[in-house]
Design a protein around this motif. Structure first.
Motif, PDB file in Angstrom:
ATOM      1  N   ARG A  22       0.844  -1.208   0.000  1.00  0.00           N
ATOM      2  CA  ARG A  22       0.000   0.000   0.000  1.00  0.00           C
ATOM      3  C   ARG A  22       0.874   1.251   0.000  1.00  0.00           C
ATOM      4  O   ARG A  22       0.612   2.206  -0.736  1.00  0.00           O
ATOM      5  N   SER A  50     -11.139   5.049   2.690  1.00  0.00           N
ATOM      6  CA  SER A  50     -11.392   6.269   1.922  1.00  0.00           C
ATOM      7  C   SER A  50     -12.816   6.779   2.079  1.00  0.00           C
ATOM      8  O   SER A  50     -13.075   7.973   1.930  1.00  0.00           O
ATOM      9  N   PRO A  57     -13.803   7.778  -2.315  1.00  0.00           N
ATOM     10  CA  PRO A  57     -14.338   6.564  -2.942  1.00  0.00           C
ATOM     11  C   PRO A  57     -14.705   5.516  -1.886  1.00  0.00           C
ATOM     12  O   PRO A  57     -14.330   5.645  -0.715  1.00  0.00           O
ATOM     13  N   GLU A  58     -15.388   4.490  -2.308  1.00  0.00           N
ATOM     14  CA  GLU A  58     -15.733   3.389  -1.405  1.00  0.00           C
ATOM     15  C   GLU A  58     -14.457   2.824  -0.780  1.00  0.00           C
ATOM     16  O   GLU A  58     -13.440   2.668  -1.446  1.00  0.00           O
ATOM     17  N   LEU A  60     -11.759   0.223   0.806  1.00  0.00           N
ATOM     18  CA  LEU A  60     -11.326  -1.126   0.442  1.00  0.00           C
ATOM     19  C   LEU A  60     -11.534  -2.115   1.576  1.00  0.00           C
ATOM     20  O   LEU A  60     -11.662  -3.305   1.342  1.00  0.00           O
ATOM     21  N   GLU A 118      -7.636  -7.368  -8.633  1.00  0.00           N
ATOM     22  CA  GLU A 118      -8.663  -6.360  -8.414  1.00  0.00           C
ATOM     23  C   GLU A 118      -8.311  -5.483  -7.212  1.00  0.00           C
ATOM     24  O   GLU A 118      -8.504  -4.266  -7.225  1.00  0.00           O
ATOM     25  N   TYR A 119      -7.763  -6.119  -6.173  1.00  0.00           N
ATOM     26  CA  TYR A 119      -7.387  -5.370  -4.974  1.00  0.00           C
ATOM     27  C   TYR A 119      -6.305  -4.337  -5.294  1.00  0.00           C
ATOM     28  O   TYR A 119      -6.391  -3.181  -4.876  1.00  0.00           O
ATOM     29  N   GLY A 122      -7.693  -1.406  -7.124  1.00  0.00           N
ATOM     30  CA  GLY A 122      -8.366  -0.525  -6.175  1.00  0.00           C
ATOM     31  C   GLY A 122      -7.379   0.297  -5.364  1.00  0.00           C
ATOM     32  O   GLY A 122      -7.603   1.484  -5.099  1.00  0.00           O
ATOM     33  N   GLU A 125      -6.004   3.097  -7.627  1.00  0.00           N
ATOM     34  CA  GLU A 125      -6.997   4.164  -7.826  1.00  0.00           C
ATOM     35  C   GLU A 125      -7.069   5.050  -6.588  1.00  0.00           C
ATOM     36  O   GLU A 125      -7.101   6.278  -6.687  1.00  0.00           O
ATOM     37  N   ARG A 126      -7.112   4.422  -5.431  1.00  0.00           N
ATOM     38  CA  ARG A 126      -7.212   5.194  -4.187  1.00  0.00           C
ATOM     39  C   ARG A 126      -5.916   5.922  -3.872  1.00  0.00           C
ATOM     40  O   ARG A 126      -5.933   7.004  -3.300  1.00  0.00           O
TER      41      ARG A 126
END
Length: 169
Positions: A22, A50, A57-58, A60, A118-119, A122, A125-126
């Motif tokens: 991260r 987030s 955004p939504e 994680l 996918e993680y 995400g 993007e975040r």
């Protein structure tokens, strides 16, 4: 049969591998900027929660009770994650006035581009959102924002439990 976790076992969840990844996403987005550990601690929280930030955004990770306290316990694991990715040449320490900072290297983006989950998509993007939204804040502004809001992150569960208890009485 024993239920003890072996001492050599490293959890893939919220351990140095994941938290370091991260941080790597944030630092790669911010490249060539370098961030202090405290900023990375806050940005890590923003990255996974987030949706605690207005307009974010939504999240994680799930919205758990008292999650604001996570900021207080992340520092050591983030340090371990930074050290792990530094040992692989993906993060570097930068010594300058004000302390020790961390930055992505010229290999970081290529490394992240080889991963396709996918993680991770995400996370990236975040990371873009976190750096775009908060990267220009100075340390005092960022600290003030966290101090003003930390008590509310996860506090909605306390109110829900009070209301639920009153309803069932």
């Amino acid at each position: 049969m024993t239920t003890e976790t072996p001492s050599h076992f490293i959890s893939p969840f919220n351990g140095p591998v994941e938290i370091g990844l991260r941080a790597l996403c944030v630092l790669t987005t911010a490249f060539p900027a370098a961030y202090a550990l405290q900023r990375l601690v806050v940005f890590d929280y923003f990255l996974v929660h987030s949706d605690d930030i207005d307009g974010g955004p939504e999240g994680l990770h799930p919205r758990t009770p008292h999650r604001g306290g996570e900021i207080l316990v992340r520092r050591g694991v983030i340090q371990d994650g930074l050290t792990l990715y530094e040992s692989r040449g993906l993060i570097e320490r930068v010594y300058k006035d004000g302390g020790i900072f961390f930055a992505a290297t010229d290999k970081s983006a290529d490394f992240l581009d080889t991963l396709s989950t996918e993680y991770l998509a995400g996370l990236r993007e975040r990371a873009d959102w976190v750096v775009d939204s908060f990267g220009a804040l100075d340390d005092a502004e960022l600290d003030a924002m966290v101090r003003d809001r930390i008590g509310t992150w996860g506090a909605e569960f306390s109110m829900e439990s009070v209301l639920w208890t009153e309803e069932t009485s």
